[in-house]
Design an enzyme around this catalytic site. Structure first.
Site, mmCIF file in Angstrom:
data_model
loop_
_atom_site.group_PDB
_atom_site.id
_atom_site.type_symbol
_atom_site.label_atom_id
_atom_site.label_comp_id
_atom_site.label_asym_id
_atom_site.label_seq_id
_atom_site.Cartn_x
_atom_site.Cartn_y
_atom_site.Cartn_z
ATOM 1 N N GLY A 1 0.866 -1.169 0.000
ATOM 2 C CA GLY A 1 0.000 0.000 0.000
ATOM 3 C C GLY A 1 0.908 1.227 0.000
ATOM 4 N N ALA A 2 0.614 2.167 -0.911
ATOM 5 C CA ALA A 2 1.560 3.262 -1.161
ATOM 6 C C ALA A 2 1.977 4.037 0.097
ATOM 7 C CB ALA A 2 0.974 4.183 -2.227
ATOM 8 N N GLN B 1 -5.879 -8.496 -2.237
ATOM 9 C CA GLN B 1 -5.864 -7.500 -1.159
ATOM 10 C C GLN B 1 -7.287 -7.159 -0.704
ATOM 11 O OE1 GLN B 1 -4.069 -7.341 -3.946
ATOM 12 N NE2 GLN B 1 -2.156 -6.250 -3.687
ATOM 13 N N ASP C 1 -1.410 4.916 -6.242
ATOM 14 C CA ASP C 1 0.024 4.705 -6.003
ATOM 15 C C ASP C 1 0.864 5.850 -6.540
ATOM 16 O OD1 ASP C 1 -1.194 1.844 -5.965
ATOM 17 O OD2 ASP C 1 0.723 1.774 -4.909
ATOM 18 N N LYS D 1 -3.917 -0.185 -8.247
ATOM 19 C CA LYS D 1 -3.912 -1.642 -8.411
ATOM 20 C C LYS D 1 -4.549 -2.084 -9.721
ATOM 21 C CE LYS D 1 -2.296 -3.993 -6.426
ATOM 22 N NZ LYS D 1 -0.948 -4.449 -6.871
HETATM 23 O O1 MRU Z 1 0.439 -3.942 -4.535
HETATM 24 P P1 MRU Z 1 -0.121 -3.164 -3.404
HETATM 25 O O2 MRU Z 1 -0.957 -3.965 -2.473
HETATM 26 O O3 MRU Z 1 0.952 -2.364 -2.674
HETATM 27 O O4 MRU Z 1 -1.079 -2.096 -4.098
HETATM 28 C C1 MRU Z 1 -1.807 -1.222 -3.296
HETATM 29 C C2 MRU Z 1 -2.717 -0.348 -4.065
HETATM 30 O O5 MRU Z 1 -2.762 -0.366 -5.273
HETATM 31 C C3 MRU Z 1 -3.495 0.651 -3.275
HETATM 32 O O6 MRU Z 1 -4.744 0.875 -3.845
HETATM 33 C C4 MRU Z 1 -2.711 1.962 -3.244
HETATM 34 O O7 MRU Z 1 -1.408 1.742 -2.809
HETATM 35 C C5 MRU Z 1 -3.342 2.978 -2.375
HETATM 36 S S1 MRU Z 1 -3.211 2.543 -0.684
HETATM 37 C C6 MRU Z 1 -3.789 3.784 0.289
#
Ligand code: MRU
Length: 347
Positions: free
Chosen positions: A46-47, A195, A236, A247
């Protein structure tokens, strides 16, 4: 409150998100290299959470450096930061967290090394509290877009687990629930890493917010039946023109939302905007192992030797966004102009 990541007695402790929901276990990182590994293997993901972990990793890295001069200290720190920066490519927050820590080191170059290390620790800890309050502000702005009785679709996990706490997209959901609104969430499972199924449903259940799980390919069905009132997702990286990397599958959700006349919102802190990129084509997309597609938890689900693509993210063109919810308020089109002013008033 769910503590995704915290600093405890010299270690960075994080919930192991690869093991949820089956078990809630913690991983302790003692070195910057261990933090890099945790980011790479998605123990933390998650970013915003990646940004927080990166900053804490840099602090651990700094602690381990034995150097007599600032120049030696900074040279070693920079090498460690460069390696950490390679752990995942798409979320801008990784570089953001690292750069913020490097800047603090540079601004305090005249301090004795021991005090400089303490400054870096303080900075990393302040990023945690800042992230939570940013999310709460975002939630306050975002919940004004949610009517009582709404069904909200979300994709992936942009919740407490994807941040230091409260969440971005799920922060909007939490703020709406806290404001007494009767809301329900539909969570896309988010193939292939799940997720949505594993993390979003887990944390909403913990908070007692009604949630139902659907597979990604069902969301069009519910939109077409007008059973979804709005979509809220995280991001992200957001390019200067408002194109959003999030995602894999987000683009599909956004197109379906537009086709069905459903508002599509992105909730993200201003720090997710990468003003150096004019559009989303310039965002690097992580390509992940094809095993995530051809196997399910180690069990083959495709013939032996079959090749697969596995991009971890996609880019949703700005034209599909109704608005971007930030801590500074709700940003509407034209994004080029409005994102620019939001970023400039934030620096
Ligand atoms: O691969 P991940 O689980 O790190 O991807 C996460 C996402 O795409 C989330 O939607 C994004 O990071 C926003 S989190 C507040």
């Amino acid at each position: 409150m769910i503590k995704t990541i915290e600093y405890v007695d010299g270690v960075v402790r994080m919930i192991d998100q690869t093991r949820l929901p089956a078990e809630k276990k913690f991983v302790d990182c003692r070195t910057i290299e261990e933090v890099g590994q945790a980011i790479k293997t998605m123990i933390i993901r998650g970013a915003p959470a990646i940004g927080v972990a990166a900053a804490m990793g840099v602090s651990l890295g700094a602690d381990s450096i034995e150097a007599a001069s600032y120049d030696d200290f900074y040279r070693i720190l920079e090498e460690k930061c460069d390696r950490l920066g390679e752990s995942r490519p798409t979320a801008v927050n990784l570089a953001w967290g690292i750069n913020r820590m490097k800047k603090v080191a540079q601004q305090n170059k005249d301090l004795p090394i021991g005090e400089l290390k303490s400054k870096l620790r303080e900075e990393a800890l302040s990023i945690i509290t800042e992230d939570i309050s940013t999310n709460q502000m975002m939630g306050q702005h975002g919940q004004t877009l949610v009517k009582d009785g709404s069904v909200i679709l979300t994709h992936c996990n942009a919740g407490a687990l994807a941040t230091a706490g409260f969440g971005t997209a799920l922060g909007v959901v939490r703020a709406a629930a806290n404001a007494g609104k009767d809301i329900k969430v539909l969570a896309n499972e988010t193939r292939p890493f799940l997720q949505g199924a594993r993390l979003t449903t887990w944390e909403l259940k913990e908070d007692g917010i009604p949630v139902k799980l659907i597979t990604d390919n069902m969301c069009g069905f519910f939109m077409n039946k007008q059973e979804i009132d709005l979509v809220v997702v995280g991001a992200d990286r957001i390019a200067a023109n408002g194109d959003v990397a999030n995602k894999i599958g987000t683009y599909m959700v956004a197109v379906l939302a537009k086709e069905n006349g459903i508002p599509f919102y992105v909730a993200a802190p201003i720090s997710t905007v990468d003003i150096s990129l004019s559009n989303g084509d310039q965002i690097e997309i992580e390509e992940r192992s094809s095993n995530e597609i051809t196997e399910f938890r180690g069990v083959p689900i495709a013939p032996d030797g079959v090749e697969a693509f596995n991009p971890g993210f996609d880019v949703t063109p700005a034209k599909y966004l109704s608005a971007i919810i930030t801590e500074a308020g709700i940003i509407r089109p034209p994004f080029n102009k409005n994102l620019n002013s939001a970023v400039n008033s934030d620096v």
